[in-house]
Design a protein around this motif. Sequence first.
Motif, PDB file in Angstrom:
ATOM      1  N   THR A   1      -6.819 -47.617 -15.789  1.00  0.00           N
ATOM      2  CA  THR A   1      -5.708 -47.256 -16.667  1.00  0.00           C
ATOM      3  C   THR A   1      -4.643 -48.349 -16.713  1.00  0.00           C
ATOM      4  OG1 THR A   1      -4.583 -46.096 -14.870  1.00  0.00           O
ATOM      5  CG2 THR A   1      -6.054 -44.796 -16.262  1.00  0.00           C
ATOM      6  N   TYR A   2      -4.950 -49.514 -16.171  1.00  0.00           N
ATOM      7  CA  TYR A   2      -4.006 -50.635 -16.193  1.00  0.00           C
ATOM      8  C   TYR A   2      -4.670 -51.838 -16.855  1.00  0.00           C
ATOM      9  CZ  TYR A   2      -6.812 -51.580 -12.022  1.00  0.00           C
ATOM     10  OH  TYR A   2      -7.855 -51.757 -11.145  1.00  0.00           O
TER      11      TYR A   2
ATOM     12  N   LYS B   1       3.482 -42.109  -2.095  1.00  0.00           N
ATOM     13  CA  LYS B   1       2.627 -41.429  -3.071  1.00  0.00           C
ATOM     14  C   LYS B   1       1.210 -41.284  -2.535  1.00  0.00           C
ATOM     15  CE  LYS B   1       4.940 -42.581  -7.425  1.00  0.00           C
ATOM     16  NZ  LYS B   1       4.784 -43.238  -8.734  1.00  0.00           N
ATOM     17  N   MET B   2       0.732 -42.324  -1.867  1.00  0.00           N
ATOM     18  CA  MET B   2      -0.598 -42.247  -1.265  1.00  0.00           C
ATOM     19  C   MET B   2      -0.661 -41.137  -0.225  1.00  0.00           C
ATOM     20  SD  MET B   2      -1.681 -46.273  -0.860  1.00  0.00           S
ATOM     21  CE  MET B   2      -3.378 -45.922  -0.401  1.00  0.00           C
ATOM     22  N   LEU B   3       0.388 -41.044   0.574  1.00  0.00           N
ATOM     23  CA  LEU B   3       0.428 -40.009   1.606  1.00  0.00           C
ATOM     24  C   LEU B   3       0.401 -38.610   0.996  1.00  0.00           C
ATOM     25  CD1 LEU B   3       3.037 -41.366   4.203  1.00  0.00           C
ATOM     26  CD2 LEU B   3       0.545 -41.362   4.378  1.00  0.00           C
ATOM     27  N   GLN B   4       1.092 -38.436  -0.117  1.00  0.00           N
ATOM     28  CA  GLN B   4       1.133 -37.129  -0.764  1.00  0.00           C
ATOM     29  C   GLN B   4      -0.245 -36.697  -1.240  1.00  0.00           C
ATOM     30  OE1 GLN B   4       4.014 -37.405  -3.909  1.00  0.00           O
ATOM     31  NE2 GLN B   4       5.731 -37.777  -2.528  1.00  0.00           N
TER      32      GLN B   4
ATOM     33  N   VAL C   1      -5.465 -50.138  -7.723  1.00  0.00           N
ATOM     34  CA  VAL C   1      -6.918 -50.008  -7.614  1.00  0.00           C
ATOM     35  C   VAL C   1      -7.288 -48.703  -6.923  1.00  0.00           C
ATOM     36  CG1 VAL C   1      -9.002 -51.010  -6.626  1.00  0.00           C
ATOM     37  CG2 VAL C   1      -7.255 -52.508  -7.632  1.00  0.00           C
ATOM     38  N   TRP C   2      -6.559 -48.355  -5.860  1.00  0.00           N
ATOM     39  CA  TRP C   2      -6.845 -47.115  -5.128  1.00  0.00           C
ATOM     40  C   TRP C   2      -6.674 -45.886  -6.001  1.00  0.00           C
ATOM     41  CZ3 TRP C   2      -3.105 -43.302  -4.310  1.00  0.00           C
ATOM     42  CH2 TRP C   2      -3.506 -42.218  -3.519  1.00  0.00           C
ATOM     43  N   ARG C   3      -5.644 -45.907  -6.803  1.00  0.00           N
ATOM     44  CA  ARG C   3      -5.316 -44.740  -7.616  1.00  0.00           C
ATOM     45  C   ARG C   3      -6.474 -44.308  -8.514  1.00  0.00           C
ATOM     46  NH1 ARG C   3      -0.901 -45.954 -11.927  1.00  0.00           N
ATOM     47  NH2 ARG C   3      -2.652 -47.291 -12.499  1.00  0.00           N
ATOM     48  N   GLU C   4      -7.253 -45.270  -9.008  1.00  0.00           N
ATOM     49  CA  GLU C   4      -8.356 -44.939  -9.898  1.00  0.00           C
ATOM     50  C   GLU C   4      -9.544 -44.335  -9.156  1.00  0.00           C
ATOM     51  OE1 GLU C   4      -6.683 -45.036 -12.241  1.00  0.00           O
ATOM     52  OE2 GLU C   4      -6.682 -46.855 -13.451  1.00  0.00           O
ATOM     53  N   THR C   5      -9.574 -44.474  -7.828  1.00  0.00           N
ATOM     54  CA  THR C   5     -10.719 -43.992  -7.056  1.00  0.00           C
ATOM     55  C   THR C   5     -10.561 -42.547  -6.597  1.00  0.00           C
ATOM     56  OG1 THR C   5      -9.832 -44.726  -4.913  1.00  0.00           O
ATOM     57  CG2 THR C   5     -11.083 -46.335  -6.217  1.00  0.00           C
ATOM     58  N   ILE C   6      -9.369 -41.980  -6.706  1.00  0.00           N
ATOM     59  CA  ILE C   6      -9.153 -40.629  -6.173  1.00  0.00           C
ATOM     60  C   ILE C   6      -9.501 -39.545  -7.192  1.00  0.00           C
ATOM     61  CG2 ILE C   6      -7.372 -41.437  -4.599  1.00  0.00           C
ATOM     62  CD1 ILE C   6      -5.284 -40.269  -6.472  1.00  0.00           C
TER      63      ILE C   6
END
Length: 344
Positions: free
Chosen positions: A153-154, A175-178, A201-206
């Motif tokens: 999305t980027y 945000k990652m912790l949440q 990059v991490w955000r797209e994997t969750i």
Amino acid sequence: MSTGYENFLLEIKPATEFGEQSSDDLSSEWDTDDAENLSKQTLKKKVSAWGKIRTIVHQLTPFIQTYKKQRYPWVQLAGHQGNFKAGEKPGTILKKFCAREKEAFEILMNDSLRPFVPKYYGSDAEDDYIELEDLLGRFGNPCVMDCKIGVRTYLEEELLKAKEKPKLRKDMYEKMLQIDRTAPTSEEHQMRGVTKPRYMVWRETISTTASFGFRIEGVRKSDGTSSKDFKTTKSEPEVKVAFKSFIDGYEHIVKQYLERLHELRHALEQSKFFSSHEVIGSSLLFVHDSKQASVWMIDFAKTIPLPNGVPPLRHDVPWSVGNHEDGYLIGLTHLIKIFEELIQ
């Protein structure tokens, strides 16, 4: 006065997704109060322009005003006002101006994808809006679902810019912790921060973005209930449950959705626009009522032409930095598969 299309989008989309974004804006994708972070000076400039539009809308005939009240009883969520307005004529909406989106619509109106996007009626940069077709206007008490398409999305330029001066971001770490307390590494836990490229990059994997090429952004049912709780919907069974819930009670229209998706794929294969543009952050809008169903491509604020020298995109191969592939057809293929299974 607000429209159904307007209210659905306001309910499910963060404010930063309605206009051009800097790479810094990207970090606020899941924030719900981004619109309130605009400077007072910027707000003052826009008040007069939107005031003119509101005056025009309020001067519409009583018949139209009554029609809108009866037709669109949906409620806006706080924090998102200002991104959409009722159109100056029935069947239209006004969306906050974005130069990239304006350019995309101007091309799409003469492309094979024309039947699959909202009608574009023009724009006014001074008054800060583009005028589009209200896609919900032809439906009665519709169910609506927004699926963001692509494996990321980027934009590549956003990732590269973030890598130029990497620094630890406490807000992104939190945000990652949440979402997942085990996501940060031991070093990141110790530093209580993550870099922006790492977070992007991490955000797209969750969710299913990286794996399936799409993710559900939000759903609104005909009974008025809505949900945006799909950030971590990742497994195939979870996705199927969400789609079954979306069409629950309307199983007879699944075939219409599937036919429309096949038609869209054919149009994409013929589209000069599609082969020459990086389509990022765009969505497919699914809409149905008791009689009909349809799908449209929406949101082109991050759709950009390919740089000179880059060959036409395939959209169905993995992305790597530099190839500009977005995985749009990967997502569409998975969506078609889901609807085929729903029919079975």
